[in-house]
Motif scaffolding. Structure first.
Motif, short mmCIF file in Angstrom:
data_model
loop_
_atom_site.label_atom_id
_atom_site.label_comp_id
_atom_site.label_asym_id
_atom_site.label_seq_id
_atom_site.Cartn_x
_atom_site.Cartn_y
_atom_site.Cartn_z
N UNK A 166 1.08 -1.21 0.46
CA UNK A 166 0.21 -0.07 -0.12
C UNK A 166 1.37 0.94 -0.27
N UNK A 167 0.58 2.07 -0.75
CA UNK A 167 0.98 3.38 -0.88
C UNK A 167 1.45 4.00 0.38
N UNK A 168 2.15 4.51 1.07
CA UNK A 168 2.07 5.89 2.47
C UNK A 168 1.81 7.16 1.31
N UNK A 169 1.12 8.10 1.67
CA UNK A 169 0.16 9.45 1.49
C UNK A 169 0.65 10.02 3.35
N UNK A 170 0.57 9.69 4.40
CA UNK A 170 0.51 11.14 5.39
C UNK A 170 2.11 10.64 5.58
N UNK A 171 2.82 11.61 4.73
CA UNK A 171 4.56 12.14 5.06
C UNK A 171 5.05 12.47 6.29
N UNK A 226 7.62 16.85 15.71
CA UNK A 226 8.14 16.77 14.10
C UNK A 226 8.74 15.11 13.67
N UNK A 227 7.96 14.42 13.05
CA UNK A 227 8.10 12.96 12.89
C UNK A 227 7.94 12.61 11.31
N UNK A 228 8.50 12.43 10.52
CA UNK A 228 9.08 12.07 9.17
C UNK A 228 8.55 10.07 9.34
N UNK A 229 7.84 9.44 8.08
CA UNK A 229 7.80 8.42 7.60
C UNK A 229 8.28 8.89 7.04
N UNK A 230 9.24 6.71 7.14
CA UNK A 230 9.56 5.78 6.73
C UNK A 230 9.85 5.25 5.56
N UNK A 231 10.53 4.81 4.95
CA UNK A 231 9.93 3.61 3.47
C UNK A 231 9.29 2.52 4.34
#
Length: 234
Positions: free
Chosen positions: A2-7, A195-200
């Protein structure tokens, strides 16, 4: 996959409370447990708006309590970023009372904050009803975030960057829930930002922990869990 969207997710705690400096604060909602922010808090809210203006925030999901909405409202007014209420980020009262203390209705909040959108989002979880242990607060916030992010990910045109606006407890639990680490040492002063960033691999990485560098008075009133009765209710 599933494609990530919220990054990216930004997590903000409300500004400095009026009842910390005034024993008889004004109560815009008429609720004793729902004070506004103070003059210091309003200055912090303006500084927050300046800090966020170039962050490309797509939506804000906020606690229903007045001080939290008041903290992000200057940014909403300047940016026209959609503002919604979600009970994931609501206050924690622990075991201090036999029931959950009320917040204003969405209709009442709409009168106080005209840019609040009460039509296009229904909270993914209900308000708590009884007491909440610290552990139950962590569970509540993580459940809400899992549902919210899943809902946003499934949208046809989903947001890439969202801001979660809450209280010390819900901000801490949100950060810990995203990291899947219930003991992560979150910094949480008033009007602080994580601040949090979504990983692959779909996990979240924290890149800023309780940052207060945008505030002229820097970090104030850092808070952390200590038992099941919060110190502000003792």
């Amino acid at each position: 996959m599933k494609k990530m969207v919220v990054q990216e997710i930004w997590v903000v705690r409300h500004g400095y409370r009026e009842d910390w400096v005034n024993k008889d604060p004004p109560l815009p909602t008429g609720l004793k447990n729902d004070p506004p922010i103070s003059a210091v808090g309003r200055s912090q809210a303006k500084e927050l708006a300046v800090y966020l203006k170039d962050k490309s925030i797509d939506r804000i999901y906020s606690s229903p309590f007045y001080r939290v909405l008041e903290t992000v409202y200057p940014f909403v007014e300047e940016s026209n970023t959609p503002l919604f209420v979600d009970y994931t980020m609501t206050e924690w009262y622990g075991a201090a009372h036999g029931h959950y203390l009320p917040c204003a209705s969405l209709d009442e909040l709409k009168k106080l904050f005209p840019l609040l959108n009460i039509q296009d989002h229904k909270s993914v979880i209900p308000l708590p009803e009884g007491t909440e242990t610290a552990q139950e607060c962590h569970v509540r916030v993580k459940k809400g975030l899992d549902l919210l992010i899943g809902k946003l990910d499934a949208e046809t045109n989903p947001p890439r960057r969202i801001l979660l606006s809450g209280h010390a407890a819900s901000a801490i639990c949100a950060t810990r829930g995203l990291l899947k680490d219930a003991r992560y040492p979150v910094r949480c002063g008033v009007c602080s930002i994580s601040h949090l960033v979504r990983q692959q691999d779909r996990t979240w990485k924290i890149v800023s922990n309780g940052d207060c560098s945008h505030l002229s008075e820097e970090e104030q009133r850092h808070w952390m869990f200590s038992g099941d009765v919060p110190d502000y209710e003792r």
